[in-house]
Structures are given as structure tokens and as C-alpha cells.
Design a protein around this motif. Sequence first.
Motif, PDB file in Angstrom:
ATOM      1  N   ASN A 391       0.843  -1.191   0.000  1.00 52.19           N
ATOM      2  CA  ASN A 391       0.000   0.000   0.000  1.00 52.19           C
ATOM      3  C   ASN A 391       0.879   1.242   0.000  1.00 52.19           C
ATOM      4  OD1 ASN A 391      -2.594  -1.329   0.198  1.00 52.19           O
ATOM      5  ND2 ASN A 391      -1.993  -1.887   2.283  1.00 52.19           N
ATOM      6  N   LEU A 392       0.793   2.027  -1.072  1.00 49.62           N
ATOM      7  CA  LEU A 392       1.553   3.267  -1.209  1.00 49.62           C
ATOM      8  C   LEU A 392       0.612   4.440  -1.008  1.00 49.62           C
ATOM      9  CD1 LEU A 392       3.859   5.164  -2.079  1.00 49.62           C
ATOM     10  CD2 LEU A 392       3.378   4.527  -4.459  1.00 49.62           C
ATOM     11  N   ILE A 393       0.888   5.270  -0.011  1.00 52.99           N
ATOM     12  CA  ILE A 393       0.030   6.420   0.263  1.00 52.99           C
ATOM     13  C   ILE A 393       0.785   7.716  -0.061  1.00 52.99           C
ATOM     14  CG2 ILE A 393      -1.361   5.240   1.999  1.00 52.99           C
ATOM     15  CD1 ILE A 393       0.239   6.634   4.181  1.00 52.99           C
ATOM     16  N   ALA A 394       0.020   8.714  -0.511  1.00 55.05           N
ATOM     17  CA  ALA A 394       0.597  10.002  -0.877  1.00 55.05           C
ATOM     18  C   ALA A 394      -0.440  11.091  -0.657  1.00 55.05           C
ATOM     19  CB  ALA A 394       1.041   9.995  -2.337  1.00 55.05           C
ATOM     20  N   GLU A 395       0.023  12.328  -0.585  1.00 60.07           N
ATOM     21  CA  GLU A 395      -0.893  13.459  -0.436  1.00 60.07           C
ATOM     22  C   GLU A 395      -1.573  13.728  -1.771  1.00 60.07           C
ATOM     23  OE1 GLU A 395      -0.845  18.013   1.391  1.00 60.07           O
ATOM     24  OE2 GLU A 395       0.961  16.769   1.444  1.00 60.07           O
ATOM     25  N   ASP A 396      -2.810  14.234  -1.726  1.00 59.40           N
ATOM     26  CA  ASP A 396      -3.590  14.405  -2.952  1.00 59.40           C
ATOM     27  C   ASP A 396      -3.257  15.716  -3.679  1.00 59.40           C
ATOM     28  OD1 ASP A 396      -4.726  16.037  -1.040  1.00 59.40           O
ATOM     29  OD2 ASP A 396      -6.803  15.538  -1.532  1.00 59.40           O
ATOM     30  N   THR A 397      -1.973  15.912  -3.964  1.00 59.81           N
ATOM     31  CA  THR A 397      -1.548  17.031  -4.799  1.00 59.81           C
ATOM     32  C   THR A 397      -1.161  16.472  -6.159  1.00 59.81           C
ATOM     33  OG1 THR A 397       0.792  16.880  -4.165  1.00 59.81           O
ATOM     34  CG2 THR A 397      -0.646  18.259  -2.786  1.00 59.81           C
ATOM     35  N   GLU A 398      -1.170  17.312  -7.173  1.00 62.69           N
ATOM     36  CA  GLU A 398      -0.874  16.845  -8.525  1.00 62.69           C
ATOM     37  C   GLU A 398       0.521  16.223  -8.607  1.00 62.69           C
ATOM     38  OE1 GLU A 398      -0.876  18.450 -13.143  1.00 62.69           O
ATOM     39  OE2 GLU A 398      -0.865  19.880 -11.491  1.00 62.69           O
ATOM     40  N   THR A 399       1.506  16.886  -8.004  1.00 63.48           N
ATOM     41  CA  THR A 399       2.877  16.384  -8.075  1.00 63.48           C
ATOM     42  C   THR A 399       3.007  15.033  -7.400  1.00 63.48           C
ATOM     43  OG1 THR A 399       3.805  18.611  -8.166  1.00 63.48           O
ATOM     44  CG2 THR A 399       5.275  16.849  -7.450  1.00 63.48           C
ATOM     45  N   GLN A 400       2.477  14.920  -6.169  1.00 66.22           N
ATOM     46  CA  GLN A 400       2.591  13.645  -5.463  1.00 66.22           C
ATOM     47  C   GLN A 400       1.820  12.546  -6.179  1.00 66.22           C
ATOM     48  OE1 GLN A 400       2.665  13.086  -1.340  1.00 66.22           O
ATOM     49  NE2 GLN A 400       3.464  15.102  -0.818  1.00 66.22           N
ATOM     50  N   ASN A 401       0.688  12.886  -6.774  1.00 64.61           N
ATOM     51  CA  ASN A 401      -0.078  11.888  -7.527  1.00 64.61           C
ATOM     52  C   ASN A 401       0.755  11.298  -8.661  1.00 64.61           C
ATOM     53  OD1 ASN A 401      -2.205  12.548  -5.902  1.00 64.61           O
ATOM     54  ND2 ASN A 401      -3.365  13.662  -7.451  1.00 64.61           N
ATOM     55  N   LYS A 402       1.444  12.187  -9.396  1.00 69.37           N
ATOM     56  CA  LYS A 402       2.249  11.736 -10.531  1.00 69.37           C
ATOM     57  C   LYS A 402       3.435  10.892 -10.080  1.00 69.37           C
ATOM     58  CE  LYS A 402       1.151  15.604 -13.612  1.00 69.37           C
ATOM     59  NZ  LYS A 402       1.684  16.825 -14.268  1.00 69.37           N
ATOM     60  N   VAL A 403       4.087  11.325  -9.014  1.00 68.42           N
ATOM     61  CA  VAL A 403       5.241  10.576  -8.524  1.00 68.42           C
ATOM     62  C   VAL A 403       4.808   9.212  -7.998  1.00 68.42           C
ATOM     63  CG1 VAL A 403       7.098  10.527  -6.810  1.00 68.42           C
ATOM     64  CG2 VAL A 403       6.569  12.651  -8.017  1.00 68.42           C
TER      65      VAL A 403
END
Length: 544
Positions: A391-403
Motif C-alpha cells: 500500500n503506497l500512500i501520498a498526499e492528494d496534490t498533482e505532483t505527489q499523484n504523478k510521482v
Amino acid sequence: MENIMKRKGLGKLAISLAIGVSFLSACSAKTSAAKQKTTLNLMQTSELTTLDNTNQATMSEFSTLTNLDEGLYKLNSQNEVVPALAKKVAKPANGGKTYTIQLRKNARWSNGDQVTAQDFVYSWRRSVDPTNKPVYTYVFSGIKNADAIAAGKISPTQLGIKAIGKYKLQINLEHPMQSFNKLVTMPVFLPQDKAFVQKVGTKKYGTNAKYTVSNGAFKITKWTGVDDSYSLVENKYYYAKNQIKLKKINYTTVKDDNTAYNLFKTNKLDDATVSGVVAQGLQNNKNLKKVSRAWTYYLQVNQGSGRPLANAKLRKAISLIINRKELTQKVLGDGSTAAGSFVSPKTATDPTTGKDFSKETAVSTQQNVKEAKELWKEGLAEIGKSSVTLNLIAEDTETQNKVAEYIQSAIQSNLNNVTVKVQDLPAKSLSNKKAAGEFDLSLWYWLADYADPINYLGILTTGNSMNSGKYSDHSFDSYVENAQTAKTKAAYWSNLRNAENQLQKTTGIIPLYYVKEDHLVQDGLNGVIYHTAGFADYTRAYWK
């Protein structure tokens, strides 16, 4: 007839003069309007959730606090420590373990209360009190009794800070700290209006504008605690208000680069940060300003008991499978560079070698698919699994989504028997997930609060509140502790180098890239201090 003609001629002259005067007035009005512009429109990439500096540590919080409040010291445009609420930068006594600091007597909170020494004592105690659920206790380590208090062994009243009268502080350390004056420029060391906090209650303090006061150039307004936008307005009690040109700073939460660019183009943002495809297309834009930051993006790896990535070989395989050059150049394209060390370049020069600390400790960032596959196969065998789901979690910003999507693709397309599930979450939900250990990989970052490698490495010691991945290595802990208590410069830097090397050897985290921050800045904006470590200071900004 002659009189009539004269009157007509005079009438034409009067009209011409009127037009001329009107034209000059219009020009003068435009010039005056430019000079009189006193509003600044800024953006945040995540929502502001609190302004209680004692129990949170998000970018939106710290960047806002930087422009709302002042502590003992602050950084100037050369990133040097200068007095703020302190009258001068104190020199230590007692073998480097005691600081006695005289406060200015004309500092006030935005409600008119005086800023006193007791306000610092109160805030610092709250910042180490485990009942307040603080997340930044590690930075207090070295201040007398801070570690024991954070561990719940003794009372916060035993912290090595005390008020001597109304305007004098005495701070006692357990050992000399080479970076102490830089350390206390961090927002976590800000004071709090004790009387106000106790009046509204510690659970309510900092949750909206009504329950917040500040001692700097501005105070917050139009913030209920859940808004995407809010404003800072003049603090009429600020001791240096004659130095402030702005009347208002408006903040808007913008998570999408295209939106940020469009808001900038329509003059709704005066300083916008962009990345990815948008930044790629703006590299020759006349309004683009590149800002060097002591800022590293990395993967936090959950090494808790029973988690698949507690296995070192699996962690190493994931690190080796990532093509950081492709990530920075094709996915980001904003000038960010591949990270081979946790500490970012230009953070600090190792005075014992004369080299940039980041560069002298960096490992190779080359992708190695063959070795990664071998390690992955061996790691799965060691944990007794034929396949794993991560499970990979990230903040819902455009940059973090792409990374995050890039990392997901890199793992699934190059390693066998693995599924990666990505969750893009609001900042608060992400924080809660990490605190609960409900992840395998978390895309995260560290933006140095002050320019020293210990500010990075210190957060990864065993049990540290910022160490969400639960990395725990005895050798690493020892190196960091030895650096913190080092009596000589040589010992300090030697231990820091060893700590960084041990971190990479054990793949405690997976460094991804160093941020090069791209700002679009409107013509005429001056006076902004863009700190390499810490956050931009807009308090002395003005329009020209």
C-alpha cells in the motif's frame, strides 16, 4: 463676434488643458495605485489544519506561522540568525550549556497582551508534554530533561527553560549544541500567549481564527479551520509595524499546477509554485524564479513488525528499481535532481573536508534492474511469501499523484509477484494513516528547518515521532547521538557522515529527488526572503 471667437478659443484651450490634466492625473493615479498596492495573494498546496505550533508540523502550518509569529530569533536574507523578540543573539555560558536571553519589552500579541518570558516557557513545555501529543519533540533533545519529559518519565515543569522576571529567559542544556541559535528559529519554538490559550482551552487553541493570536506583523482572519482560503491582516500591536508595507496576505489552497498557473496569469496569485509538465513549459518564462531548497522527497518504508518491507533486501530492491533520472526529468521536469543522500545539496558544507555534505555522502542513483530482481526474489523467500501487496500512500496534490503513479509502475513492471495499491489522501488523512502504521510505502518529504544535517538525520532515530516508517538501527542511533553530544567539530561531522552512510547501507528510507522550487512571481514584487532551509518570509514584501 470677436468676443465670441475669443471665448470659443478660450473654451478650446480650457478643454485641451482639461484633457491634459486628466491624462496626467490618470498616469499619476496609475503610478500611485502601483505604489499603494498593499495586498499579496499566495498559495498553499495543502489545507491549513491547525496553528498550534506545539503539536503539528505541516508545511502549510509552518509557512503560515513564519508570517504570523516571531520567536527569539529569525533568519535574515543571508540566512544568518538575527534578533526577533530577543534583544540580541545570546552567547552561551557555563561551558556552552546556558543561554540567558533578554526579551524586548514592546512586543505584544494581536489581542494586546504583552509577550513575556513565561509565554516561551509555557509553549516549550507544551511542545514536549506527551499528553499534548507533540510530533516534534526530537528537536528539543539536548535541552535539559527534554527527552525524559517526552518519554513521560518526569513533569514538563522540569524542562530546562525558566523565566527570570517578566522579560528574561534562561535556557539550560544537557550538553553544548553547535546549532542551538539556528535551531530555535523553527516555528515549534515560538511562544504562546499563556493567558489566551488557557482562556479558550488547549483543545480549541489554533483551530480557527477566533481561537488564535499572533505576535508578528500579521494576524489571521477568515479561517474557520476547514477553509481552502484565509487571510492575514495587520497586527496593530506589532512592535515594528512601521517596517510593514503590506496590509493583507490572502492564502488559497491550490493542489493542481494548471490551476496555479491560470490563477497567476489572471493576477489572482502573485507568487505561485508550479512543477511537472506545467513547470517544463515555463522554464524560459520571464516571471519564473528558481529557488534552491534544503528539501528532499523520499519514500518512508514501514519496517514495523510483520510488514513485508521490514526485510532489508525487499527495501533495497525497490530503491534499485527506481529510475531517478527519468523521474526528475520526465515526470517532474522542474529542475529537481536525483537524490543519493537524505541530506540535500547546499544544506551545509562539512568544515572538516570543505565538501558539500550531501555530495560527499551520496550513493549511486543509477537504476539496477538485474540486482533488484535478485534481491526481490531472495527477500520474498526470507519472509516466506510467494507474492506481496504493498500500500503506497501520498498526499492528494498533482505532483505527489504523478510521482506515486510512477513508483507504482516502476515496481509492478520490473519486479515479480507484487501489487502496489496507491491511495491519494488529504493531508490530515495521510497523517492519520502514517501515525497508525497503515501503509507500506509513504511518499513524503523533509524540508530542513535549519541548515544542518542533524535536522534531517535526527528524525530517523528509533522512536522519533517523525519516524513513521519505524526505522531502527543501533549503529545509526549511536552515530546520531554521538554527533549531538560531540565536543569537537571533527567528531561532530565524522559522526554525521557515518550516520548518513549507515542509513543508506540499511535502506532506512528511499531518497527520490531534491526539490528545485519553481515560482512564478508577478512583476514588481520585492522584499521576499526565500530561505534555503525553512520557509519564505513575506512580512517585509512590498510592491514597486
